[in-house]
Design a protein around this motif. Structure first.
Motif, PDB file in Angstrom:
ATOM      1  N   ASN A   2       7.016  37.312  30.275  1.00 44.04           N
ATOM      2  CA  ASN A   2       8.267  36.858  30.879  1.00 44.04           C
ATOM      3  C   ASN A   2       8.255  35.351  31.110  1.00 44.04           C
ATOM      4  O   ASN A   2       7.221  34.682  31.015  1.00 44.04           O
ATOM      5  N   LEU A   3       9.406  34.828  31.391  1.00 39.88           N
ATOM      6  CA  LEU A   3       9.615  33.386  31.525  1.00 39.88           C
ATOM      7  C   LEU A   3       8.757  32.776  32.627  1.00 39.88           C
ATOM      8  O   LEU A   3       8.220  31.682  32.473  1.00 39.88           O
ATOM      9  N   TYR A   4       8.596  33.486  33.737  1.00 41.32           N
ATOM     10  CA  TYR A   4       7.810  32.966  34.853  1.00 41.32           C
ATOM     11  C   TYR A   4       6.390  32.611  34.420  1.00 41.32           C
ATOM     12  O   TYR A   4       5.895  31.518  34.680  1.00 41.32           O
ATOM     13  N   THR A   6       5.250  32.204  31.372  1.00 39.27           N
ATOM     14  CA  THR A   6       5.273  31.183  30.326  1.00 39.27           C
ATOM     15  C   THR A   6       5.359  29.794  30.952  1.00 39.27           C
ATOM     16  O   THR A   6       4.607  28.879  30.578  1.00 39.27           O
ATOM     17  N   LEU A   7       6.252  29.625  31.915  1.00 38.29           N
ATOM     18  CA  LEU A   7       6.398  28.332  32.594  1.00 38.29           C
ATOM     19  C   LEU A   7       5.167  28.001  33.430  1.00 38.29           C
ATOM     20  O   LEU A   7       4.733  26.843  33.475  1.00 38.29           O
ATOM     21  N   LYS A   8       4.612  29.001  34.086  1.00 42.10           N
ATOM     22  CA  LYS A   8       3.398  28.781  34.884  1.00 42.10           C
ATOM     23  C   LYS A   8       2.256  28.305  33.981  1.00 42.10           C
ATOM     24  O   LYS A   8       1.514  27.384  34.350  1.00 42.10           O
ATOM     25  N   ALA A   9       2.127  28.888  32.800  1.00 45.39           N
ATOM     26  CA  ALA A   9       1.089  28.465  31.858  1.00 45.39           C
ATOM     27  C   ALA A   9       1.328  27.024  31.397  1.00 45.39           C
ATOM     28  O   ALA A   9       0.379  26.243  31.284  1.00 45.39           O
TER      29      ALA A   9
END
Length: 99
Positions: A2-4, A6-9
């Motif tokens: 999920n997007l969360y 992906t952005l955290k990575a």
């Protein structure tokens, strides 16, 4: 994924890039923040080139890939503007240099 996550990575990757600049390049946080983002990422992603031939156009293409396109490696290199070292030496000798 999920997007969360992906952005955290991505955020963690940016923090790691900053850490590498601070530790290995002895930069301050201000120097890192004021550096050109794209140039800095190019520098941090750089890898040594052990085989100069790997930089030639089409070097990653297999002989079968070239055959499927009905072209030889030599012809592909010539059409892409590339030149082998032996061709380069031959051209230099013809021009009277590097004898």
């Amino acid at each position: 994924m999920n997007l969360y996550y992906t952005l955290k990575a991505q955020v963690e990757n940016l923090k790691y890039a900053e850490q590498q600049a601070l530790v290995h390049m002895h930069w301050t946080v201000d120097e890192y923040d004021n550096a050109d983002y794209f140039d800095l990422n190019d520098i941090l992603r750089a890898q040594p080139v052990n085989d100069p031939a790997s930089l030639l156009p089409g070097s990653s293409m297999s002989d079968k890939d070239l055959q499927d396109q009905h072209i030889t490696r030599t012809r592909f290199l010539h059409e892409s503007g590339g030149m082998s070292l032996s061709d380069l030496h031959h051209n230099q000798v013809q021009k009277g240099g590097n004898k």
